[in-house]
Motif scaffolding. Structure first.
Motif, mmCIF file in Angstrom:
data_model
loop_
_atom_site.group_PDB
_atom_site.id
_atom_site.type_symbol
_atom_site.label_atom_id
_atom_site.label_comp_id
_atom_site.label_asym_id
_atom_site.label_seq_id
_atom_site.Cartn_x
_atom_site.Cartn_y
_atom_site.Cartn_z
ATOM 1 N N PRO A 77 34.476 32.932 43.317
ATOM 2 C CA PRO A 77 34.750 33.054 41.877
ATOM 3 C C PRO A 77 35.425 31.791 41.334
ATOM 4 O O PRO A 77 36.421 31.332 41.893
ATOM 5 N N VAL A 78 34.855 31.233 40.271
ATOM 6 C CA VAL A 78 35.373 29.997 39.678
ATOM 7 C C VAL A 78 35.246 30.056 38.158
ATOM 8 O O VAL A 78 34.700 31.000 37.609
ATOM 9 N N MET A 79 35.727 28.993 37.491
ATOM 10 C CA MET A 79 35.580 28.864 36.052
ATOM 11 C C MET A 79 34.984 27.505 35.737
ATOM 12 O O MET A 79 35.306 26.522 36.398
ATOM 13 N N GLY A 90 32.786 33.188 36.723
ATOM 14 C CA GLY A 90 31.737 33.863 37.481
ATOM 15 C C GLY A 90 31.757 33.376 38.916
ATOM 16 O O GLY A 90 32.674 32.665 39.335
ATOM 17 N N LYS A 91 30.733 33.748 39.660
ATOM 18 C CA LYS A 91 30.638 33.331 41.059
ATOM 19 C C LYS A 91 29.626 32.205 41.191
ATOM 20 O O LYS A 91 28.595 32.180 40.500
ATOM 21 N N VAL A 92 29.930 31.260 42.094
ATOM 22 C CA VAL A 92 29.049 30.114 42.297
ATOM 23 C C VAL A 92 27.701 30.607 42.800
ATOM 24 O O VAL A 92 27.612 31.316 43.804
ATOM 25 N N TYR A 93 26.649 30.230 42.083
ATOM 26 C CA TYR A 93 25.287 30.665 42.372
ATOM 27 C C TYR A 93 24.465 29.536 42.987
ATOM 28 O O TYR A 93 23.635 29.769 43.839
ATOM 29 N N ALA A 123 29.555 37.947 34.885
ATOM 30 C CA ALA A 123 29.530 39.391 35.135
ATOM 31 C C ALA A 123 28.301 40.073 34.529
ATOM 32 O O ALA A 123 27.882 41.127 34.993
ATOM 33 N N LEU A 124 27.706 39.459 33.506
ATOM 34 C CA LEU A 124 26.515 40.028 32.868
ATOM 35 C C LEU A 124 25.218 39.539 33.505
ATOM 36 O O LEU A 124 24.129 39.912 33.076
ATOM 37 N N SER A 140 39.203 36.633 36.155
ATOM 38 C CA SER A 140 38.263 37.511 36.835
ATOM 39 C C SER A 140 38.976 38.290 37.935
ATOM 40 O O SER A 140 39.005 37.881 39.078
ATOM 41 N N LYS A 141 39.628 39.362 37.582
ATOM 42 C CA LYS A 141 40.264 40.280 38.524
ATOM 43 C C LYS A 141 41.062 39.607 39.634
ATOM 44 O O LYS A 141 40.721 39.677 40.810
ATOM 45 N N ASN A 142 42.108 38.894 39.277
ATOM 46 C CA ASN A 142 43.039 38.278 40.230
ATOM 47 C C ASN A 142 42.410 37.260 41.167
ATOM 48 O O ASN A 142 42.917 36.991 42.233
#
Length: 147
Positions: A77-79, A90-93, A123-124, A140-142
């Motif tokens: 999870p990053v920004m 979100g998460k690195v894709y 998240a979407l 994103s949730k801690n």
């Protein structure tokens, strides 16, 4: 490889026996003096256990640039901050390079801009591509973003 500009991540190529050989530093400043044989650099330790992070002035020739393997970021999870200055978590894709010599630029009170280009999935399920922005906390949730 010898450092060439502020923002690079460096380490001592030959640390003293009592020093941690894995300690990395943020190169804050390079002397532009006309003494090419004794150029100095200001560095600050990264990921230190110390509550005080001092700025050290060292010989540039004692440092080498650190290369990072980015594969561990996949799914993390990053920004990112998009061109319109909106923040997306979100998460690195997808990664655009496997290894990189990072350049870090501190934005006071906000975080650290990097030269790590990646695509994240929010998240979407939407995909966003931009440079990684490191902050103390991601919205994103801690989750925490750590480079």
């Amino acid at each position: 490889m010898r450092p060439t500009k502020a923002g690079q991540v460096v380490r001592f190529h030959t640390p003293y026996p009592d020093e941690d050989p894995n300690m990395i530093y943020h190169l804050l400043y390079l002397d532009d003096e006309d003494y090419p044989d004794i150029r100095k650099a200001d560095i600050k330790a990264m990921c230190s256990d110390s509550s005080f992070l001092l700025i050290d002035r060292v010989n540039l020739e004692d440092l080498e640039v650190v290369e990072f393997d980015l594969k561990d970021l996949l799914g993390y999870p990053v920004m990112i901050i998009k061109e319109d200055q909106s923040e997306v978590s979100g998460k690195v894709y997808q990664l655009y390079q496997d290894k990189i010599v990072p350049e870090l630029h501190v934005k006071k009170g906000k975080g650290v801009e990097t030269n790590v280009k990646l695509t994240i999935k929010d998240a979407l399920g939407s995909l966003h591509t931009e440079m990684l922005f490191v902050t103390p906390k991601v919205k994103s949730k801690n989750s925490r973003t750590i480079l």
